[in-house]
Design a protein around this motif. Structure first.
Motif, short mmCIF file in Angstrom:
data_model
loop_
_atom_site.label_atom_id
_atom_site.label_comp_id
_atom_site.label_asym_id
_atom_site.label_seq_id
_atom_site.Cartn_x
_atom_site.Cartn_y
_atom_site.Cartn_z
N GLN A 99 6.00 -10.47 -1.53
CA GLN A 99 6.10 -10.93 -0.15
C GLN A 99 5.18 -10.18 0.81
N VAL A 100 4.90 -8.93 0.51
CA VAL A 100 4.09 -8.13 1.43
C VAL A 100 2.60 -8.41 1.23
N ARG A 101 1.83 -8.13 2.28
CA ARG A 101 0.37 -8.33 2.17
C ARG A 101 -0.26 -7.26 1.31
N LEU A 102 0.12 -5.99 1.52
CA LEU A 102 -0.44 -4.88 0.76
C LEU A 102 0.68 -3.94 0.32
N VAL A 103 0.65 -3.56 -0.94
CA VAL A 103 1.55 -2.52 -1.45
C VAL A 103 0.70 -1.29 -1.72
N ALA A 104 1.11 -0.14 -1.19
CA ALA A 104 0.29 1.07 -1.32
C ALA A 104 1.15 2.24 -1.76
N SER A 105 0.62 3.01 -2.71
CA SER A 105 1.28 4.27 -3.08
C SER A 105 0.39 5.42 -2.67
N ILE A 106 1.02 6.50 -2.25
CA ILE A 106 0.31 7.72 -1.90
C ILE A 106 0.61 8.75 -2.97
N CYS A 107 -0.44 9.38 -3.50
CA CYS A 107 -0.26 10.45 -4.48
C CYS A 107 0.60 9.98 -5.66
N THR A 108 1.64 10.71 -5.99
CA THR A 108 2.46 10.37 -7.15
C THR A 108 3.46 9.25 -6.89
N GLY A 109 3.39 8.63 -5.74
CA GLY A 109 4.18 7.42 -5.50
C GLY A 109 3.87 6.34 -6.51
N ALA A 110 2.72 6.45 -7.18
CA ALA A 110 2.35 5.49 -8.23
C ALA A 110 3.39 5.46 -9.34
N PHE A 111 4.09 6.57 -9.57
CA PHE A 111 5.11 6.60 -10.62
C PHE A 111 6.27 5.67 -10.29
N ILE A 112 6.63 5.59 -9.02
CA ILE A 112 7.70 4.67 -8.62
C ILE A 112 7.24 3.23 -8.79
N LEU A 113 6.00 2.95 -8.43
CA LEU A 113 5.48 1.59 -8.64
C LEU A 113 5.45 1.26 -10.13
N GLY A 114 5.09 2.26 -10.95
CA GLY A 114 5.07 2.04 -12.39
C GLY A 114 6.46 1.72 -12.93
N LYS A 115 7.46 2.45 -12.46
CA LYS A 115 8.84 2.21 -12.90
C LYS A 115 9.34 0.84 -12.45
N ALA A 116 8.73 0.32 -11.38
CA ALA A 116 9.07 -1.01 -10.90
C ALA A 116 8.27 -2.09 -11.62
N GLY A 117 7.40 -1.69 -12.55
CA GLY A 117 6.61 -2.64 -13.32
C GLY A 117 5.42 -3.21 -12.58
N LEU A 118 4.96 -2.52 -11.54
CA LEU A 118 3.89 -3.06 -10.70
C LEU A 118 2.49 -2.55 -11.07
N LEU A 119 2.39 -1.68 -12.08
CA LEU A 119 1.09 -1.13 -12.45
C LEU A 119 0.48 -1.80 -13.67
N ASP A 120 1.24 -2.55 -14.41
CA ASP A 120 0.75 -3.13 -15.66
C ASP A 120 -0.46 -4.03 -15.44
N GLY A 121 -1.54 -3.72 -16.16
CA GLY A 121 -2.76 -4.51 -16.07
C GLY A 121 -3.56 -4.28 -14.81
N ARG A 122 -3.18 -3.28 -14.02
CA ARG A 122 -3.87 -3.04 -12.76
C ARG A 122 -4.68 -1.74 -12.81
N ARG A 123 -5.76 -1.69 -12.04
CA ARG A 123 -6.54 -0.47 -11.85
C ARG A 123 -5.80 0.39 -10.83
N VAL A 124 -5.51 1.63 -11.20
CA VAL A 124 -4.71 2.49 -10.33
C VAL A 124 -5.19 3.93 -10.43
N THR A 125 -4.69 4.76 -9.51
CA THR A 125 -4.96 6.20 -9.58
C THR A 125 -3.77 6.95 -9.02
N THR A 126 -3.79 8.27 -9.14
CA THR A 126 -2.80 9.16 -8.56
C THR A 126 -3.45 10.53 -8.43
N HIS A 127 -2.68 11.53 -8.04
CA HIS A 127 -3.17 12.89 -7.92
C HIS A 127 -3.81 13.32 -9.24
N TRP A 128 -4.95 14.02 -9.19
CA TRP A 128 -5.69 14.38 -10.40
C TRP A 128 -4.84 15.13 -11.42
#
Length: 316
Positions: A99-128
């Protein structure tokens, strides 16, 4: 008016929220009222949470009340993002993401998106420091290790902590114009576009390891004697292995070829000298095994995105 929604959960990193939200808040100074960003905080658990630094935050609404149709939905990072599970938040994010226009994670917030199944097949990054862990935990994601932030369609993920500011500035520039984003950057005393990526901040290879296997003995020897000349044949001799078998085994165990490891070890050595000494660049290059300052400069620009002289100015 555009709505920027931020989800709150226990043990989040406060700067992951404060950085990007200040970008949107300051942008409002330069925008007509009908173009302002409205900021909304959403609780995933209790309405009040403590950030990792101990500061208490109170949300505007609970996810049970959240509509989900926001312009920007931000998920911050922090210890709570990668150490805890939030089933209700993860379920809500799966629904809200469409529903949202943009979904954004900051730093390790990517882990929450991953647990929600939103990272599969996507180009992503997080803290080095967490890219390897993210890739292991979510193998269907295409994790990029050196980007300040990555955009894949309507999904934006950013690197460590302050990169949330870079991400927010990019959204301002897209929504309005680069001039507005530049004005905000000037207020915050940051640059619009950094030179180089996260690799400037992260070691390319780990320190000497306590492992007595042939491969790690050679690895540790290289780290302790980086100024010496190395070839695959010489390193294979140190391991008492054939060159072919050594190269295959080394690459399998360390995920880089022997010569890639030597190059990375030399860059890390040079970085330490640049950070902690006033040695001339020629001396730094010699002590780190590059042979010449020119060769060192070439590899710094190729690997880190900036020359040794600028690296020294930024990090010493």
């Amino acid at each position: 008016m555009k709505t920027v929604a931020v989800v709150l959960f226990p043990d989040l990193l406060l700067l992951d929220i404060a950085g990007p939200l200040e970008v949107f808040s300051i942008a409002n100074r330069y925008l007509e009222p009908h173009n302002h960003y409205e900021i909304l905080t959403i609780a995933s658990e209790s309405m009040s949470v403590r950030a990792s630094n101990g500061i208490k935050l109170t949300a505007d609404i609970h996810i049970d009340q959240a509509a989900g149709n926001y312009d920007v939905l931000i998920v911050p990072g922090g210890p709570g993002a990668y150490n805890q599970q939030y089933p209700a938040l993860q379920c809500w994010l799966r629904k809200a993401s469409s529903q949202v226009r943009l979904v954004a994670s900051i730093c390790t917030g990517a882990f929450i998106l991953g647990k929600a199944g939103l990272l599969d097949g996507r180009r992503v990054t997080t803290h080095w420091n967490y890219t390897e862990r993210l890739a292991e935990q979510f193998p269907q994601a295409n994790v990029e290790t050196d980007q300040i932030f990555v955009r894949d369609d309507n999904l934006l993920t950013s690197g460590g902590v302050t990169t949330g500011i870079d991400l927010a500035l990019s959204i301002i520039a897209e929504d309005h114009c680069k001039a507005i984003a530049l004005s905000v950057a000037k207020v915050l005393l940051v640059v619009m576009q950094r030179q180089g990526g996260q690799m400037q901040f992260s070691p390319l290879v780990a320190d000497v390891a306590k492992d007595d296997s042939p491969i790690f003995r050679v690895r540790n020897y290289v780290l302790e004697n980086v100024a010496e000349e190395f070839s695959v044949e010489r390193m294979a001799g140190l391991a008492a292995m054939s060159a072919r078998h050594f190269a295959r085994t080394f690459t399998r165990e360390l995920n880089m070829t022997p010569m890639e490891f030597v190059q990375s070890a030399r860059i890390d050595s040079a970085r330490r000298l640049l950070e902690t000494s006033n040695l001339p660049l020629k001396t730094v290059a010699f002590r780190s095994g590059f042979g010449s300052a020119r060769h060192m400069r070439h590899l710094f620009v190729e690997k880190l995105g900036l020359p040794p002289s600028q690296y020294r100015r930024q990090f010493s």
